[in-house]
Design a protein around this motif. Structure first.
Motif, PDB file in Angstrom:
ATOM      1  N   GLY A  41      49.777  42.303 -39.529  1.00 28.31           N
ATOM      2  CA  GLY A  41      48.877  41.120 -40.309  1.00 28.31           C
ATOM      3  C   GLY A  41      49.669  39.825 -39.931  1.00 28.31           C
TER       4      GLY A  41
ATOM      5  N   SER B 291      51.550  38.251 -43.074  1.00 29.64           N
ATOM      6  CA  SER B 291      51.932  39.428 -44.173  1.00 29.64           C
ATOM      7  C   SER B 291      53.148  39.404 -45.020  1.00 29.64           C
ATOM      8  CB  SER B 291      52.013  40.958 -43.162  1.00 29.64           C
ATOM      9  OG  SER B 291      53.092  40.555 -42.045  1.00 29.64           O
TER      10      SER B 291
ATOM     11  N   GLN C 153      55.798  39.838 -52.146  1.00 32.75           N
ATOM     12  CA  GLN C 153      55.077  40.378 -50.927  1.00 32.75           C
ATOM     13  C   GLN C 153      55.673  41.627 -50.449  1.00 32.75           C
ATOM     14  OE1 GLN C 153      52.230  38.586 -51.154  1.00 32.75           O
ATOM     15  NE2 GLN C 153      51.916  39.108 -48.973  1.00 32.75           N
TER      16      GLN C 153
ATOM     17  N   HIS D 105      56.514  44.099 -39.299  1.00 32.01           N
ATOM     18  CA  HIS D 105      55.614  43.825 -40.214  1.00 32.01           C
ATOM     19  C   HIS D 105      54.683  42.782 -39.721  1.00 32.01           C
ATOM     20  CE1 HIS D 105      58.799  45.451 -43.076  1.00 32.01           C
ATOM     21  NE2 HIS D 105      57.749  45.411 -43.962  1.00 32.01           N
TER      22      HIS D 105
END
Length: 115
Positions: free
Chosen positions: A38, A42, A59, A34
Motif C-alpha cells: 500500500g 501503509s 499501524q 510493506h
C-alpha cells in the motif's frame, strides 16, 4: 524416470518457489515488503514519518496486534518500547529477527529469559 516426468517435477518445483513469498522476501527490507501492500502510507501518515513514531507504532499494532498479545518475548516490552525500536523497518530484512544483545549486554537470550 522419463524426461517428461522430470521436466514436470522441475517445472512444478520452480512454480512453487516463484509463488512463495519467502522465496524472495529474505533479500527484501521490511519497509519494501510493506510498501508493496500500500505504499509508504501503509505505515506512515500521508507517506511521511511522524516525529515520535507513535503513528507507525499504531499501524504495526493494527495489523500484527499489540505487544501484550504477542509471544512471551514481546510481553515484557509492552509499554516500554515501540516495534521499530527492535524491528528497524528500513534496515532489517524480512525474516530477520533482533536479538536480546541488540540492547542487553548481559548475555541474555530469549530462551534463557523465558524458562
Amino acid at each position: 524416470m522419463s524426461k517428461k516426468i522430470l521436466s514436470a517435477l522441475f517445472g512444478a518445483g520452480l512454480a512453487a518457489l516463484t509463488m512463495s513469498p519467502a522465496a524472495f522476501a529474505a533479500d527484501e527490507t521490511l519497509s519494501d515488503f510493506h510498501t508493496e501492500m500500500g505504499g509508504c502510507e501503509s505505515c506512515h501518515d500521508e507517506g511521511s514519518p511522524s516525529a515520535d513514531g507513535a503513528y507507525e507504532f499504531e499501524q504495526c499494532q493494527s495489523c500484527h496486534g499489540g505487544l501484550d498479545e504477542m509471544n512471551d518475548v514481546h510481553k515484557p516490552h509492552d509499554g516500554n518500547l515501540m516495534c521499530a525500536d527492535c524491528h528497524a523497518p528500513h534496515d532489517m530484512n524480512v525474516g530477520q529477527e533482533p536479538t536480546c544483545d541488540s540492547c542487553h549486554d548481559d548475555d541474555r537470550t530469549a530462551a534463557s529469559v523465558l524458562k
